[in-house]
Design a protein around this motif. Structure first.
Motif, PDB file in Angstrom:
ATOM      1  N   SER A 132       2.904  12.200 -12.932  1.00 17.80           N
ATOM      2  CA  SER A 132       1.928  12.380 -11.853  1.00 17.80           C
ATOM      3  C   SER A 132       0.932  11.226 -11.913  1.00 17.80           C
ATOM      4  N   HIS A 133       0.920  10.411 -10.871  1.00 16.60           N
ATOM      5  CA  HIS A 133       0.077   9.222 -10.854  1.00 16.60           C
ATOM      6  C   HIS A 133      -1.400   9.600 -10.837  1.00 16.60           C
ATOM      7  N   ARG A 134      -2.218   8.779 -11.504  1.00 17.18           N
ATOM      8  CA  ARG A 134      -3.666   8.895 -11.467  1.00 17.18           C
ATOM      9  C   ARG A 134      -4.267   7.512 -11.250  1.00 17.18           C
ATOM     10  N   LEU A 135      -5.411   7.461 -10.619  1.00 19.99           N
ATOM     11  CA  LEU A 135      -6.134   6.199 -10.499  1.00 19.99           C
ATOM     12  C   LEU A 135      -6.553   5.725 -11.878  1.00 19.99           C
ATOM     13  N   SER A 136      -6.632   4.430 -12.051  1.00 13.80           N
ATOM     14  CA  SER A 136      -6.923   3.881 -13.373  1.00 13.80           C
ATOM     15  C   SER A 136      -8.280   4.357 -13.887  1.00 13.80           C
ATOM     16  N   ARG A 137      -9.263   4.554 -13.003  1.00 14.17           N
ATOM     17  CA  ARG A 137     -10.589   4.955 -13.476  1.00 14.17           C
ATOM     18  C   ARG A 137     -10.616   6.368 -14.061  1.00 14.17           C
ATOM     19  N   SER A 138      -9.593   7.176 -13.726  1.00 15.83           N
ATOM     20  CA  SER A 138      -9.536   8.517 -14.308  1.00 15.83           C
ATOM     21  C   SER A 138      -8.759   8.540 -15.624  1.00 15.83           C
ATOM     22  N   ILE A 139      -8.164   7.395 -15.989  1.00 17.10           N
ATOM     23  CA  ILE A 139      -7.390   7.302 -17.237  1.00 17.10           C
ATOM     24  C   ILE A 139      -8.117   6.478 -18.279  1.00 17.10           C
ATOM     25  N   PHE A 140      -8.748   5.380 -17.869  1.00 16.04           N
ATOM     26  CA  PHE A 140      -9.293   4.421 -18.827  1.00 16.04           C
ATOM     27  C   PHE A 140     -10.816   4.457 -18.865  1.00 16.04           C
ATOM     28  N   GLU A 141     -11.333   4.094 -20.041  1.00 12.30           N
ATOM     29  CA  GLU A 141     -12.774   3.905 -20.182  1.00 12.30           C
ATOM     30  C   GLU A 141     -13.199   2.674 -19.384  1.00 12.30           C
ATOM     31  N   GLY A 142     -14.423   2.655 -18.955  1.00 15.02           N
ATOM     32  CA  GLY A 142     -14.930   1.510 -18.214  1.00 15.02           C
ATOM     33  C   GLY A 142     -14.830   0.235 -19.025  1.00 15.02           C
ATOM     34  N   GLY A 143     -14.483  -0.841 -18.352  1.00 17.66           N
ATOM     35  CA  GLY A 143     -14.367  -2.135 -19.012  1.00 17.66           C
ATOM     36  C   GLY A 143     -13.029  -2.398 -19.666  1.00 17.66           C
ATOM     37  N   SER A 144     -12.091  -1.445 -19.567  1.00 14.29           N
ATOM     38  CA  SER A 144     -10.772  -1.652 -20.163  1.00 14.29           C
ATOM     39  C   SER A 144     -10.008  -2.735 -19.432  1.00 14.29           C
ATOM     40  N   SER A 145      -9.272  -3.527 -20.209  1.00 15.67           N
ATOM     41  CA  SER A 145      -8.406  -4.542 -19.623  1.00 15.67           C
ATOM     42  C   SER A 145      -7.121  -3.897 -19.129  1.00 15.67           C
ATOM     43  N   LEU A 146      -6.598  -4.397 -18.013  1.00 13.22           N
ATOM     44  CA  LEU A 146      -5.318  -3.913 -17.506  1.00 13.22           C
ATOM     45  C   LEU A 146      -4.197  -4.910 -17.771  1.00 13.22           C
ATOM     46  N   SER A 147      -4.493  -5.956 -18.536  1.00  9.97           N
ATOM     47  CA  SER A 147      -3.491  -6.941 -18.948  1.00  9.97           C
ATOM     48  C   SER A 147      -3.483  -7.034 -20.465  1.00  9.97           C
ATOM     49  N   LEU A 148      -2.304  -7.234 -21.011  1.00 11.27           N
ATOM     50  CA  LEU A 148      -2.129  -7.317 -22.465  1.00 11.27           C
ATOM     51  C   LEU A 148      -1.404  -8.609 -22.812  1.00 11.27           C
ATOM     52  N   PRO A 149      -1.663  -9.198 -24.012  1.00  7.02           N
ATOM     53  CA  PRO A 149      -2.597  -8.722 -25.031  1.00  7.02           C
ATOM     54  C   PRO A 149      -4.049  -8.869 -24.581  1.00  7.02           C
ATOM     55  N   SER A 150      -4.905  -8.027 -25.157  1.00  8.01           N
ATOM     56  CA  SER A 150      -6.303  -7.987 -24.754  1.00  8.01           C
ATOM     57  C   SER A 150      -7.173  -7.882 -25.991  1.00  8.01           C
ATOM     58  N   PHE A 151      -8.238  -8.696 -26.033  1.00  7.71           N
ATOM     59  CA  PHE A 151      -9.170  -8.644 -27.162  1.00  7.71           C
ATOM     60  C   PHE A 151      -9.927  -7.326 -27.166  1.00  7.71           C
ATOM     61  N   GLY A 152     -10.351  -6.893 -25.981  1.00  3.00           N
ATOM     62  CA  GLY A 152     -11.109  -5.656 -25.886  1.00  3.00           C
ATOM     63  C   GLY A 152     -10.266  -4.406 -25.824  1.00  3.00           C
ATOM     64  N   GLY A 153      -9.016  -4.557 -25.397  1.00  3.24           N
ATOM     65  CA  GLY A 153      -8.086  -3.447 -25.381  1.00  3.24           C
ATOM     66  C   GLY A 153      -8.161  -2.586 -24.136  1.00  3.24           C
ATOM     67  N   MET A 154      -7.187  -1.720 -24.036  1.00  2.00           N
ATOM     68  CA  MET A 154      -7.037  -0.768 -22.940  1.00  2.00           C
ATOM     69  C   MET A 154      -7.361   0.608 -23.540  1.00  2.00           C
ATOM     70  N   SER A 155      -8.569   1.098 -23.301  1.00  2.00           N
ATOM     71  CA  SER A 155      -9.056   2.307 -23.940  1.00  2.00           C
ATOM     72  C   SER A 155      -8.852   3.511 -23.027  1.00  2.00           C
ATOM     73  N   ILE A 156      -8.092   4.500 -23.528  1.00  2.00           N
ATOM     74  CA  ILE A 156      -7.760   5.678 -22.730  1.00  2.00           C
ATOM     75  C   ILE A 156      -8.762   6.792 -23.019  1.00  2.00           C
ATOM     76  N   GLN A 157      -9.262   7.421 -21.965  1.00  2.00           N
ATOM     77  CA  GLN A 157     -10.191   8.533 -22.122  1.00  2.00           C
ATOM     78  C   GLN A 157      -9.487   9.710 -22.810  1.00  2.00           C
ATOM     79  N   PRO A 158     -10.064  10.259 -23.866  1.00  2.00           N
ATOM     80  CA  PRO A 158      -9.431  11.408 -24.523  1.00  2.00           C
ATOM     81  C   PRO A 158      -9.207  12.583 -23.579  1.00  2.00           C
ATOM     82  N   GLY A 159     -10.078  12.745 -22.591  1.00  2.00           N
ATOM     83  CA  GLY A 159      -9.942  13.861 -21.660  1.00  2.00           C
ATOM     84  C   GLY A 159      -8.748  13.757 -20.746  1.00  2.00           C
ATOM     85  N   ALA A 160      -8.109  12.590 -20.709  1.00  2.00           N
ATOM     86  CA  ALA A 160      -6.926  12.420 -19.845  1.00  2.00           C
ATOM     87  C   ALA A 160      -5.689  13.083 -20.425  1.00  2.00           C
TER      88      ALA A 160
END
Length: 776
Positions: free
Chosen positions: A230-258
């Motif tokens: 089930s698709h979700r918008l990226s803002r409902s999956i990731f913490e603010g400021g997450s990179s959507l490209s990898l490799p990433s220094f800051g990383g792609m941080s997933i909200q635990p509530g997702a």
């Protein structure tokens, strides 16, 4: 002296009879000073990865045979230091047949030459079964590739670190087999693969998934294939400021509530094009979180096709605590997309990288092709990349699904590689692998190195054609001499079986009488369980035409090796076979060659059969001209050729380039251009793409690189006449473009050619290296 002669072929004594074993070896030693010129010689059944003082050094065993194995020489002096050192090896034993592996006795052997000390495998090394990898029977990826894998990062304990202290579970290594049963070792015959940088990947969709109820032993790939997405918008999956490209220094941080109770979060990553390499992960998570990871070549299903027709392209990684990095060195993956199903996260999950670390055979792109048409230039570029993606330890049909060396595929690949790379040791090594698979019936194994329950007879004859072509392009008389004895044994056996000048089609279940993937040519029954073979006697025109080509190729090899009598005999037999083919298979009413005589195939007429008859010079004039004209028509009523076997059709038509050159290259533009317009970054197994073979079609297949050959050999027009291009001809097809230019690598150096059509006719500029002569 062989550097491994006094070292011990060793293994973990408690697990010698198990399949799919991951064994860790640790060898501590002291050096009085740094040894900058040190070399590690190493061989294993089946794969290895090496670390020295905690730094990864290299990985990857050459595909070889269990009784004589290749060893690698690794320059490791830069990793050594004065004082205490540690050599760590993760050794993998597959233990079951696949299409590039024959099981032997599990074992690892190495010698580290430092100039001061010699460190050898044996009782000074300690080993244990890997606690992090799952050993023993687990699901197969494909019968061609072998097992999938599963890894538990929570169970790794830093065993490769220099400061690590071994526990009681580590035992001194024991011999893998008795000393008189050691394999014979030889140096790797081709260059070591380059392990390169991470392939960039980009998030293209994300959401949540729900897992259906499944038994505890369910296969990961099948679970992923049936998960509800089930698709979700990226803002409902990731913490603010997450990179959507990898490799990433800051990383792609997933909200635990997702994350959900009965499922988790899914991510689909796009590497931008077909890639091949080692799976690599870097993340920060909590112990117990699970990543199920699938890989594939397309998103036709709006997801990665993780499981199809019993083939499984997924694995499981269980997270440890905190920041972690993992690379799986034991098997290459290939594709464009990764799909991650992440579950079990309660507090934190940050993804810094997921993708492939590219692995390539180190070869230089030496050929150049220039023409006025942008589409044809793009086809040539993608075809060469396709070819390169299908070169690792040997030629591969597809790096995604099989990674297997087939004679038909490799013949196409070698022809293209001579022009693109001017590289000769790689096809020579592939040829030698085939030669070691000669069976008692005079046919080769289906793939090499392998033991298969069936083989494809026509491929054995194409291997002989490939041998003569290798002599012609490389000038390698030494290999021709080495292979001629094997060719003699094959030809003697088959010649003795001729009946009325024709080979009878081998009829038992051990033969797959395959000629093309098109209707009536794929010998489909032979691949089905319970196939009992052919009933009655059947003769196949394609088999006999391939045999005639092989006889003529054998004659060419014998001539070059100074055996004029053998050469004459092969050519005389070829003449008899060709005469019998024309007499028996020519249908004067249909004005075409039947594909089969006898059996229950009925009347079957195929473009491949007509093409082979023309290429083998079976059809006399003027019937050959009429056959060629009909072959050029799109509605000729014959079963068409597929992408790979189009090589024979194109060659047949280009015997009259002024009439059919435009048709050939328009067909290339249509068929290969169609793939480009569909987004291909490498060329497909067949024109059906991913839908072929019950949705298991490969989108990167080496045999589909054949436009490379036709651009160089026909548009530039440069082809060898005598071995190594010592004598060559230049006959460009002039009806397609008004000009073309390029570079053709040869063993003597580069041939530069440039031509254009003017009102006064052809203007040709040619430069060629000393020692070569243009045929007058």
């Amino acid at each position: 002296m062989n550097p491994l002669d006094n070292s011990v072929w060793m293994w973990n004594g408690r697990s010698r009879d198990e399949v799919n074993q991951y064994v860790e070896f640790r060898h501590e030693f002291t050096l009085p000073q740094q040894a900058e010129q040190a070399s590690l010689y190493i061989s294993v059944d089946s794969e290895y990865a090496v670390w020295i003082n905690g730094t990864w050094a290299d990985a990857g065993q050459y595909d070889d045979f269990p009784d004589h194995k290749a060893y690698d020489r690794l320059p490791v002096g830069h990793l050594l230091r004065q004082g205490n050192n540690v050599l760590c090896v993760l050794a993998y034993y597959q233990g079951v047949n696949s299409f590039q592996y024959i099981p032997g006795t599990p074992g690892l052997i190495y010698t580290l030459e430092t100039g001061m000390e010699t460190i050898r495998s044996g009782s000074d090394a300690y080993c244990r079964l890997s606690p992090a990898y799952i050993s023993g029977p687990i699901p197969m990826s494909t019968a061609q590739l072998g097992f999938t894998f599963e890894y538990d990062a929570a169970r790794r304990d830093g065993w490769i670190n220099p400061e690590y202290r071994m526990t009681d579970e580590w035992k001194r290594s024991g011999p893998g087999r008795a000393a008189d049963e050691y394999p014979a070792w030889y140096a790797r015959p081709v260059r070591k693969l380059d392990v390169k940088e991470r392939c960039g990947s980009k998030l293209i969709t994300q959401g949540v998934y729900v897992r259906q109820a499944a038994p505890s032993d369910a296969i990961v790939a099948e679970l992923m294939q049936s998960d509800y997405l089930s698709h979700r918008l990226s803002r409902s999956i990731f913490e603010g400021g997450s990179s959507l490209s990898l490799p990433s220094f800051g990383g792609m941080s997933i909200q635990p509530g997702a994350f959900q109770e009965n499922g988790g979060v899914y991510l689909v990553l796009d590497m931008g094009r077909e890639e091949c390499g080692f799976l690599e992960l870097e993340l920060d998570g909590e112990e117990g979180a699970v990543l199920d990871i699938a890989y594939g070549e397309h998103l036709d299903d709006l997801r990665v096709r993780a499981s199809v027709r019993g083939k499984h392209f997924a694995t499981r990684y269980r997270c440890g605590k905190g920041r972690q990095r993992f690379t799986h060195y034991m098997k290459r993956w290939a594709g464009r997309y990764l799909q991650l199903h992440i579950s079990g996260v309660k507090e934190k999950f940050v993804l810094y990288y997921a993708g492939l670390r590219s692995v390539e055979y180190p070869v230089e792109w030496k050929g150049e092709f220039r023409c006025p048409d942008r589409l044809h230039r793009q086809i040539e570029q993608v075809a060469v990349r396709t070819l390169h993606l299908c070169m690792h330890e040997h030629y591969e049909d597809t790096p995604w699904r099989e990674q297997a060396l087939y004679a038909m595929d490799s013949r196409n690949q070698a022809l293209c590689g001579y022009y693109a790379f001017g590289e000769y040791e790689f096809p020579a090594a592939s040829n030698r692998l085939f030669s070691e698979g000669l069976k008692e019936d005079g046919y080769l194994e289906l793939t090499a190195p392998a033991r298969s329950p069936f083989t494809i007879p026509s491929f054995s004859f194409l291997w002989i054609v490939q041998l003569e072509e290798h002599l012609l392009y490389s000038g390698d008389l030494e290999q021709a001499q080495a292979m001629l004895g094997i060719v003699r044994r094959m030809m003697d056996q088959h010649t003795a079986r001729l009946r009325g000048g024709l080979l009878v089609t081998p009829g038992s279940s051990g033969y797959w009488n395959f000629y093309d993937w098109e209707r009536g040519l794929n010998g489909a029954a032979a691949t089905k369980p319970g196939y009992g073979g052919l009933e009655g006697t059947r003769f196949d025109a394609p088999l006999n035409l391939f045999f005639a080509m092989a006889l003529e190729a054998a004659g060419g090899m014998a001539d070059a090796c100074g055996d004029a009598a053998a050469a004459r005999g092969y050519r005389e037999t070829a003449h008899k076979v060709k005469a019998a083919v024309h007499e028996q298979f020519w249908d004067a009413t249909a004005l075409a060659y039947r594909t089969y005589l006898g059996g229950d195939e009925g009347d079957h007429y195929a473009e491949l059969t007509q093409s082979l008859a023309l290429c083998a010079r079976v059809c006399p004039e003027p019937a050959a001209a009429d056959l060629r004209r009909r072959l050029s028509c799109p509605d000729n009523g014959w079963v068409p050729v597929s992408l790979s076997y189009a090589l024979f059709k194109f060659q047949a038509l280009l015997d009259e380039p002024e009439l059919y050159g435009q048709i050939v290259f328009d067909t290339i533009a249509d068929d290969w251009g169609h793939m480009l317009y569909r987004g291909a970054t490498s060329f497909w197994e067949t024109k059906d793409g991913a839908d072929a073979f019950g949705q298991a079609g490969s989108l990167c297949h080496g045999w589909s690189a054949i436009p490379v050959y036709f651009y160089y050999a026909y548009i530039l027009g440069v082809r060898p006449v005598e071995p190594g291009f010592r004598v060559f001809r230049v006959e460009p097809v002039r009806t397609v473009f008004h000009q073309a230019s390029g570079t053709i690598p040869t063993p003597y150096g580069d041939i530069q050619v440039e031509w254009k059509m003017t009102p006064d006719g052809l203007v040709l500029h040619l430069e060629h290296p000393e020692g070569t002569v243009r045929e007058s």
